[in-house]
Design an enzyme around this catalytic site. Structure first.
Site, PDB file in Angstrom:
ATOM      1  CE  LYS A   1     -18.233 -46.166  13.146  1.00 43.54           C
ATOM      2  NZ  LYS A   1     -19.262 -47.062  13.674  1.00 43.54           N
TER       3      LYS A   1
ATOM      4  CE  LYS B   1     -19.499 -45.915  23.554  1.00 40.12           C
ATOM      5  NZ  LYS B   1     -20.450 -44.996  23.065  1.00 40.12           N
TER       6      LYS B   1
ATOM      7  CE  LYS C   1     -18.558 -31.208  13.377  1.00 41.00           C
ATOM      8  NZ  LYS C   1     -18.884 -31.959  12.201  1.00 41.00           N
TER       9      LYS C   1
END
Ligand code: ADP
Ligand code: TRP
Length: 321
Positions: free
Chosen positions: A193, A190, A111
């Site tokens: 979501k 990969k 992040k």
């Protein structure tokens, strides 16, 4: 030996979650006193900021897990936030956790690398996870590969606490299912979501077929032989097919002279058949939500009894009791 794992209710579970983590939970269940699995809603709070959605996700996660084969006669299933001892232990562990240890953890690091500011919750996420693990005297923690770093943090924190206050926590071990390291998504990356490349375990069947037809393949001519090991369609098929069908598919690739449409159809059929019993089981639980609530309530009771025992041990050790 106690097995424990948790999974975040951040959306419906997909093939990556199933073959990477959930299948392992199911194969390791046996005795409900020694197989603990939970829906990690406190962790999900770091990303899901919508009360109604979170509540729905928690119920869906429980239904999905039960549908996929988590058996309340063989495992304890509960919701993380029902165990108030976990955030209590999190604080004790935070007091022995060096900042540097968390600065190296991937969720926070990624992040930050994207130039975004992280909340303290995301930064401290691995400490909450360590509390989840240590509070049940867990021995083995089945997870996907990306979670192994967090298990190391749990071991480190247990070690530091034990060193400072005397033997208190059992040191857990992570466990990854062989060959499950990375289930590819529709685009070959990969399955996740966050990449929007997933096929859910309980996806509407028509939508599922459509998605499978979109799976990225190479554009070599049909008659050319192909190496199955380099093809993500083949890797996906390998999860569902039995040894005989897989060997046949392997031979087909090496021979050449086939179309990917044919393989995609086989994959869609195999996936549909594979999850058919799970779909039926899930629908049955969904029609009996009171039963599901009872399962979760009983699970929370069993888990919190154990959690209370370990929390008290830790409190006594560090002097706040
Ligand atoms: P997502 O990446 O879709 O948000 P999570 O991070 O919630 O999924 O993963 C939940 C569990 O499923 C973790 O143990 C993770 O390692 C495993 N997992 C997720 N995606 C995959 C994948 N494509 N292959 C193998 N395991 C996976
Ligand atoms: N962080 C895990 C994940 O995203 C979920 C989780 C929370 C967990 N607490 C845990 C997994 C304890 C194993 C043990 O998949």
């Amino acid at each position: 030996m106690r097995v424990l794992s948790g999974i975040q209710p951040t959306g419906r579970f997909h093939w990556g979650n199933y073959f990477g983590a959930i299948a392992q939970y199911i194969s390791m269940q046996g005795d409900p006193n020694n197989a603990f699995y939970f829906v990690a809603d406190l962790h999900a709070l770091t990303t899901v900021r919508d009360a109604q959605r979170l509540r729905k996700n928690v119920l869906d996660a429980a239904l999905d897990l039960l549908g996929l084969g988590l058996d309340p006669a063989k495992a304890t299933l509960f919701v993380q936030s029902e165990i108030p001892q976990v955030p209590q232990l999190t604080w004790l562990l935070m007091t022995v956790c060096p900042m540097g240890l968390l600065e190296r953890c991937h969720a926070y690091k990624e992040k930050k690398a994207r130039g975004l500011t992280a909340d303290v919750g995301l930064f401290g996420y691995p400490v909450l996870m360590a509390a989840d693990i240590l509070i049940y005297d867990s021995d083995v923690v089945p997870v996907g590969e990306d979670q192994m770093q967090h298990i190391e943090v749990a071991r480190d924190l247990a070690g530091s606490f034990n060193h400072l206050f005397g033997e208190t926590f059992r040191l857990p071990k992570g466990s990854i299912l062989d060959g499950s390291a990375k289930v590819p998504g529709l685009d070959g990356e990969k399955m996740s979501k966050s990449y929007g490349n997933t096929v859910e375990c309980f996806e509407d069947l028509k939508a599922q077929r459509k998605k499978i037809m979109r799976i990225a393949t190479d554009s070599r001519p049909m008659d050319q032989p192909k190496d199955p090991q380099t093809d993500n369609l083949f890797h996906l098929y390998a999860n569902f097919a039995n040894a005989e069908d897989l060997a046949e598919m392997d031979a087909l690739y090496r021979r050449g002279g086939f179309g990917y449409g044919e393989v995609k159809k086989k994959l869609a059929d195999a996936a549909e058949a594979f999850f058919a019993p799970a779909r039926e089981r899930r629908a049955d639980y969904e029609a009996h939500l009171d039963t599901v609530r009872d399962i979760l309530r009983e699970g929370a009771k069993r888990a919190s009894d154990k959690a209370e025992e370990v929390l008290q041990r830790a409190q006594l050790a560090c002097g706040i009791r």
